[in-house]
Design a protein around this motif. Structure first.
Motif, PDB file in Angstrom:
ATOM      1  N   VAL A 159       5.040   8.316  15.448  1.00 36.79           N
ATOM      2  CA  VAL A 159       5.393   9.421  14.557  1.00 36.79           C
ATOM      3  C   VAL A 159       6.172   8.878  13.361  1.00 36.79           C
ATOM      4  CG1 VAL A 159       6.696  11.560  14.356  1.00 36.79           C
ATOM      5  CG2 VAL A 159       5.354  11.104  16.409  1.00 36.79           C
ATOM      6  N   GLY A 160       7.128   7.996  13.657  1.00 34.18           N
ATOM      7  CA  GLY A 160       7.897   7.378  12.578  1.00 34.18           C
ATOM      8  C   GLY A 160       6.985   6.666  11.592  1.00 34.18           C
ATOM      9  N   MET A 161       5.997   5.935  12.104  1.00 31.95           N
ATOM     10  CA  MET A 161       5.068   5.224  11.224  1.00 31.95           C
ATOM     11  C   MET A 161       4.289   6.198  10.348  1.00 31.95           C
ATOM     12  SD  MET A 161       5.519   2.104  11.418  1.00 31.95           S
ATOM     13  CE  MET A 161       4.267   1.652  10.278  1.00 31.95           C
ATOM     14  N   LEU A 162       3.874   7.329  10.933  1.00 27.79           N
ATOM     15  CA  LEU A 162       3.109   8.281  10.130  1.00 27.79           C
ATOM     16  C   LEU A 162       3.947   8.775   8.952  1.00 27.79           C
ATOM     17  CD1 LEU A 162       1.186  10.241  12.905  1.00 27.79           C
ATOM     18  CD2 LEU A 162       0.268   8.622  11.263  1.00 27.79           C
ATOM     19  N   PHE A 163       5.243   8.998   9.193  1.00 30.88           N
ATOM     20  CA  PHE A 163       6.135   9.388   8.089  1.00 30.88           C
ATOM     21  C   PHE A 163       6.197   8.275   7.040  1.00 30.88           C
ATOM     22  CE2 PHE A 163       8.140  12.543  10.987  1.00 30.88           C
ATOM     23  CZ  PHE A 163       8.090  13.625  10.143  1.00 30.88           C
ATOM     24  N   LEU A 164       6.416   7.049   7.505  1.00 31.92           N
ATOM     25  CA  LEU A 164       6.578   5.946   6.557  1.00 31.92           C
ATOM     26  C   LEU A 164       5.310   5.739   5.736  1.00 31.92           C
ATOM     27  CD1 LEU A 164       8.509   3.425   8.822  1.00 31.92           C
ATOM     28  CD2 LEU A 164       9.405   4.919   7.052  1.00 31.92           C
ATOM     29  N   ILE A 165       4.143   5.895   6.399  1.00 30.81           N
ATOM     30  CA  ILE A 165       2.887   5.716   5.684  1.00 30.81           C
ATOM     31  C   ILE A 165       2.728   6.799   4.629  1.00 30.81           C
ATOM     32  CG2 ILE A 165       0.381   5.725   5.921  1.00 30.81           C
ATOM     33  CD1 ILE A 165       0.879   4.626   8.803  1.00 30.81           C
ATOM     34  N   ALA A 166       3.047   8.049   5.018  1.00 31.96           N
ATOM     35  CA  ALA A 166       2.942   9.148   4.054  1.00 31.96           C
ATOM     36  C   ALA A 166       3.821   8.861   2.846  1.00 31.96           C
ATOM     37  CB  ALA A 166       3.340  10.456   4.715  1.00 31.96           C
ATOM     38  N   SER A 167       5.026   8.370   3.106  1.00 39.79           N
ATOM     39  CA  SER A 167       5.947   8.056   2.013  1.00 39.79           C
ATOM     40  C   SER A 167       5.364   6.992   1.093  1.00 39.79           C
ATOM     41  CB  SER A 167       7.267   7.592   2.611  1.00 39.79           C
ATOM     42  OG  SER A 167       7.986   6.845   1.684  1.00 39.79           O
ATOM     43  N   SER A 168       4.799   5.937   1.681  1.00 40.90           N
ATOM     44  CA  SER A 168       4.217   4.866   0.862  1.00 40.90           C
ATOM     45  C   SER A 168       3.073   5.376   0.007  1.00 40.90           C
ATOM     46  CB  SER A 168       3.665   3.748   1.729  1.00 40.90           C
ATOM     47  OG  SER A 168       4.669   3.198   2.482  1.00 40.90           O
ATOM     48  N   LEU A 169       2.250   6.263   0.593  1.00 40.63           N
ATOM     49  CA  LEU A 169       1.096   6.759  -0.158  1.00 40.63           C
ATOM     50  C   LEU A 169       1.551   7.549  -1.374  1.00 40.63           C
ATOM     51  CD1 LEU A 169      -1.372   7.892   2.617  1.00 40.63           C
ATOM     52  CD2 LEU A 169      -1.424   5.846   1.223  1.00 40.63           C
ATOM     53  N   LEU A 170       2.533   8.454  -1.162  1.00 41.86           N
ATOM     54  CA  LEU A 170       3.037   9.234  -2.292  1.00 41.86           C
ATOM     55  C   LEU A 170       3.609   8.299  -3.343  1.00 41.86           C
ATOM     56  CD1 LEU A 170       4.868  12.136  -0.430  1.00 41.86           C
ATOM     57  CD2 LEU A 170       2.602  12.122  -1.436  1.00 41.86           C
ATOM     58  N   GLY A 171       4.388   7.313  -2.861  1.00 42.46           N
ATOM     59  CA  GLY A 171       5.003   6.380  -3.785  1.00 42.46           C
ATOM     60  C   GLY A 171       3.975   5.612  -4.586  1.00 42.46           C
ATOM     61  N   SER A 172       2.917   5.138  -3.918  1.00 37.01           N
ATOM     62  CA  SER A 172       1.987   4.261  -4.628  1.00 37.01           C
ATOM     63  C   SER A 172       1.192   5.037  -5.667  1.00 37.01           C
ATOM     64  CB  SER A 172       1.061   3.546  -3.645  1.00 37.01           C
ATOM     65  OG  SER A 172       0.409   4.472  -2.821  1.00 37.01           O
ATOM     66  N   VAL A 173       0.798   6.281  -5.364  1.00 38.53           N
ATOM     67  CA  VAL A 173       0.101   7.094  -6.368  1.00 38.53           C
ATOM     68  C   VAL A 173       0.983   7.239  -7.606  1.00 38.53           C
ATOM     69  CG1 VAL A 173      -0.698   9.418  -6.899  1.00 38.53           C
ATOM     70  CG2 VAL A 173      -1.301   8.381  -4.722  1.00 38.53           C
TER      71      VAL A 173
END
Lengths: 592, 196, 132
Positions: A171-185
């Motif tokens: 679950v923690g990873m899913l949050f971190l991945i979502a954060s990275s995706l928003l950041g990279s866009v």
């Protein structure tokens, strides 16, 4: 400027839920530094068990519960948790947020002359999603059975039959991945759209290029782990068998699952992310080092275009080397051949970059400032990390070295004295711009030299341990004769690790003291640098530039012939050079 | 402080921020569903036996759902076109229909799921059902996300039409692109899971 | 705003036609699935129809047909890495079958034994012929 600029924001909107990229950058930085420190502490605990297996942890041993370290003696399960969480925290909560979230957020918009990121609210959301992911990861230590204990790679089937902490990890990873995706866009749109007038792509500082390539890696590689984490989540929570083969026996009993899955599928998906992730760790670091070296050698970077093309090529290649982590899985020689070839190819741009940076030193009037010391140490340290990777990238020597301490030594040389040294260089380099105060040079030099000595003390012995055949993730290597024979090296490594921890006190003291009591920065451009972040007031206000800068030249015009000053900022027009109007940053030089 | 290129297109790329950002996001979504499709193929090739979807899943229901999603794609693009024509009332009608279609899709999906559970079929039953539930579940989450975004643009977000119609139109276009993508994923999911 | 009434009418007409084609293709792909095609053939046809539909959605509903270069660049990247992602199962399969990998030979006692037999029902059938 619209009127909202003058409007006073509430304290919460200004410092907690801020949409200002600089505040968000600082939030990322502080959180990431905390996690780096926390991950370091986990490692110092592990080093005790490794050096003195089965002995109670001194000083703080009595603080641990009976389910982790009864009587101060660490349980194997707890050791595994520390190992898995050290890796996870350092990579996903420490280094990447520091390199991309903190420096990328703070410095990149300044360097391209933008007022903020393209999507300021999204930027805020991405920080808070990251923060939530961090909280979930920390909470996982307190669930029954403790945190995840299947390594940061979470290989199934082990991770699927592991205790509850693994679900929290996912679950923690899913949050971190979502954060990275928003950041990279956000990063990509900002770099492509918000460049100041005259700031062409080939006038971008290397740091910005590194952030651009990194963002693409995050954008396109992370979804693979998102998919894999979702599948593993399904396996653990809903009883599916994506990664569980038929006929799996756990603890002497056949597992009651439908089977038919493939553990190798996880490894493919995981490394499809995790190899580009390695470059996510290293590219921003290379960017920081390039900036620091250019500023402190007082001459242009050698081979700007080669650097840019190498970064882009590195980004592409990083997507087709992932299975060099998997030679030992029996995926077959055809696959191994392919991936060892691509792996040898990817070392070329890395060498080009390192060579360009080293040649940049040639004939420079080097200023040995603290950030420069860290940047200079980065070069050989990253070199050691890279060169020791070559035997691992070839399938045959990998048979001997796979999953030994040699691997640990190799990638730590890349990320610890490599990336983390670069991050320290970045902190020392941009600290005056961010806080308006200088850090103490003496404490900084003490921090550098002690860190350099001890960090080599930690990782150098690991190569020898690994070549002696000691496997990674062992709870007690003295259990085996070949491990016991090199136990002395483990002790050297552990003692160095604790001393390295002590050495960081120089940094911590310096950091906090300088925020409040460091000497004030007199000039907006204290390092006499050429890039645009130094053309702002110190610290930069909301909206960054007093006047939108216009860019007239490349990023590294130091010691140009016919110019009195040994640096020509990017926003100085040719006709203004003669005026000697070079130094004043915040006063918007180039304006009448 | 104003962010450049929120409304006016960038001279080099020819698009505004939101559109570029959305396409980048879609690129990442392509990779997400790509990784899942790739997993599907690997699991299927490795499987000893693999059921044909139509023997387990309800093809008529899914066909109906496919048509519903395609229809909603038309309405969402029409809602954007209505804004271009300055016809806000029509926009609301078309956006409303889009959201209703999304709900119909979810309701049908709900009946499909419960029918499976009633027969004792779950992700634990077989790898085929596991991948079916995972991918369609993830797709349903995307549908819900679309309902939230479109609902916002129909409700509170619509106020922007009065203050900044151009940016609002841009937002509707971006939301529409996302919605088409959700449709597009389903266009592949349908034959792969139900028919093959 | 910028669009003219005739243009809009043309747009609406396009959308309606595309919708009709999409609906027809949906019915066709379902109908084909009731024919008794061989598995590789069925996969090929179904994916061809799906790709056509996806293409129509992307070109006309998402306006890719008159989109800017930068969007194509982003898409090209996504497609390239999507292809790499698809090489996971392909490469895995090649590794299992062509080189008679270490594990499969240990498990089954023959270089190209039982492990892959499950795959024979699938499109990969042709791959096996040459190898043995």
């Amino acid at each position: 400027m619209s009127d909202e600029h003058h409007q006073e924001l509430s304290w919460i909107r200004k410092y907690v839920f801020s949409t200002d990229h600089k505040v968000i950058g600082i939030q990322y930085g502080v959180t990431a530094l905390f996690f780096l420190f926390f991950g370091f502490c986990l490692m110092m605990l592990m080093r005790w068990q490794l050096a003195y297996p089965g002995q109670p942890i001194p000083l703080i041993g009595s603080l641990f519960s009976d389910s982790t370290a009864p009587g101060g003696i660490m349980l194997p399960e707890f050791y595994n948790q520390l190992g898995a969480m050290h890796g996870t925290i350092m990579v996903f909560l420490g280094v990447v947020p520091m390199a991309v979230g903190a420096f990328g957020n703070y410095v990149m918009p300044l360097q391209i002359g933008a007022p903020d990121m393209a999507f300021p609210k999204l930027n805020m959301v991405s920080y808070w999603v990251y923060f939530l992911g961090g909280v979930v990861m920390l909470c996982s230590f307190f669930v029954p059975g403790g945190a995840a204990q299947s390594g940061w790679t979470s290989y199934p089937p082990l991770s699927i039959v592991a205790s509850e902490g693994q679900t929290w990890w996912l679950v923690g990873m899913l949050f971190l991945i979502a954060s990275s995706l928003l950041g990279s866009v956000n990063f990509i749109v900002t770099i492509l759209h918000l460049r100041a007038p005259g700031m062409t792509m080939f006038r971008l500082p290397i740091f910005v290029w590194a952030q651009l390539v990194t963002s693409f890696l995050l954008l396109l590689a992370f979804p693979a782990l998102q998919a894999a984490s979702t599948l593993q989540f399904m396996d653990r929570v809903f009883g599916s068998s994506f990664f569980l083969p038929s006929g799996l026996v756990v603890g002497g009993e056949a597992l009651a699952v439908s089977g038919g899955g493939s553990p190798l599928l996880w490894q493919h998906l995981f490394w499809f992310l995790a190899h580009p992730e390695v470059y996510v760790l290293i590219l921003p670091a290379l960017g920081i080092v390039a900036e620091v070296i250019a500023t402190n050698t007082r001459k242009p970077l050698w081979g700007y275009r080669s650097l840019v093309y190498s970064l882009i090529f590195l980004g592409f290649m990083s997507f087709i080397v992932w299975a060099h982590h998997m030679y030992m899985t029996g995926m077959g020689t055809t696959m191994s051949n392919f991936f060892q070839t691509t792996t040898m190819i990817i070392s070329i741009p890395s060498v080009v970059i390192l060579t360009a940076l080293i040649i940049s030193l040639w004939g420079g009037a080097i200023r040995f400032t603290v950030p420069m010391l860290f940047a200079l140490a980065f070069l050989p340290m990253f070199g050691i990390g890279g060169l020791t990777g070559l035997p691992l990238g070839l399938a045959t020597p990998d048979i001997h070295l796979h999953d030994t301490y040699y691997v640990i030594g190799h990638f730590h040389y890349v990320v610890a004295p490599g990336t983390i040294f670069a991050l320290f260089a970045g902190v020392y380099h941009w600290f005056p711009k961010i806080t308006g105060r200088h850090m103490n040079q003496t404490l900084g030099k003490l921090h550098f030299w002690t860190s350099l000595v001890f960090i080599n003390g930690v990782f150098m012995p690991m190569f020898f341990q690994g070549m002696a055949g000691v496997s990674r993730r062992l709870y007690d290597q003295t259990f085996y004769a070949h491990g016991a024979a090199v136990q002395d090296l483990t002790i050297i490594s552990s003692v160095s690790a604790w001393l390295l921890g002590l050495a960081q006190l120089f940094f911590i003291v310096n950091f906090f003291r300088s925020i409040f009591a460091g000497p004030k920065v007199e000039d907006d451009n204290p390092w006499q640098s050429t890039t645009l972040e130094w053309a702002t007031p110190t610290p930069p206000p909301h909206g960054n530039f007093l006047v939108t800068p216009t860019v007239y030249r490349g990023p590294y015009e130091y010691s140009q012939p016919g110019v009195d000053a040994d640096f020509t900022p990017q926003n100085i027009a040719d006709e203004n050079i003669a005026d000697g109007n070079v130094a004043g940053g915040g006063t918007a030089p180039g304006q009448p | 402080m104003e962010i450049p290129h929120v409304v006016e297109v960038h001279p080099e790329t020819g698009v505004a921020n939101a559109k570029l950002g959305l396409w980048l996001f879609l690129a990442s979504e392509v990779m997400l569903f790509g990784a899942l499709f790739s997993s599907y193929i690997l699991l299927r090739v490795a499987a000893v036996e693999w059921p044909q979807g139509s023997t387990i899943l309800n093809v008529p229901m899914a066909t109906f759902n496919t048509l519903v999603l395609i229809a909603s794609s038309v309405t969402v693009v029409m809602s954007w076109l209505s804004l271009k024509l300055n016809d806000f009332a029509k926009y609301r009608v078309y956006m409303g229909i889009t959201i209703v279609c999304a709900f119909i899709f979810l309701i049908v999906k709900y009946f499909e799921y419960t029918a499976k559970f009633d027969h004792g079929l779950s992700p634990a039953t077989s790898t085929f059902l596991a991948i079916y539930f995972t991918i369609t579940g993830l797709h349903a989450i995307h549908i819900i996300g679309g309902i939230v975004v479109n609902g916002y643009l129909l409700g509170p977000g619509a106020r922007m039409w009065k203050t900044d119609p151009e940016q609002f139109t841009g937002r509707v276009e971006a939301a529409g692109l996302y919605w088409h993508f959700v449709d597009l994923v389903w266009i592949f999911l349908f034959p792969v899971l139900y028919l093959l | 705003m910028s669009a003219h009434a005739e243009d809009i009418q043309a747009h609406v007409k396009t959308y309606v036609v595309v919708f009709a084609v999409l609906a027809a293709l949906t019915v066709i792909t379902v109908a084909i699935s009731y024919l008794d095609l061989s598995t590789p053939m069925a996969i090929a046809v179904a994916l061809l129809v799906a790709s056509t539909k996806a293409g129509l959605v992307a070109l006309f509903f998402m306006h890719l047909i008159d989109e800017k270069k930068i969007i194509y660049a982003v898409l090209a990247l996504a497609v390239a890495f999507f292809a790499v992602c698809m090489s996971i199962p392909t490469g895995w399969h090649v590794g299992q079958v062509k080189s008679g990998s270490l594990w499969s030979s240990m498990e089954t006692g023959s270089a190209a034994g039982g492990h892959e037999t499950g795959g024979h029902g699938d499109s990969s059938q042709d791959d096996h012929g040459g190898g043995h």
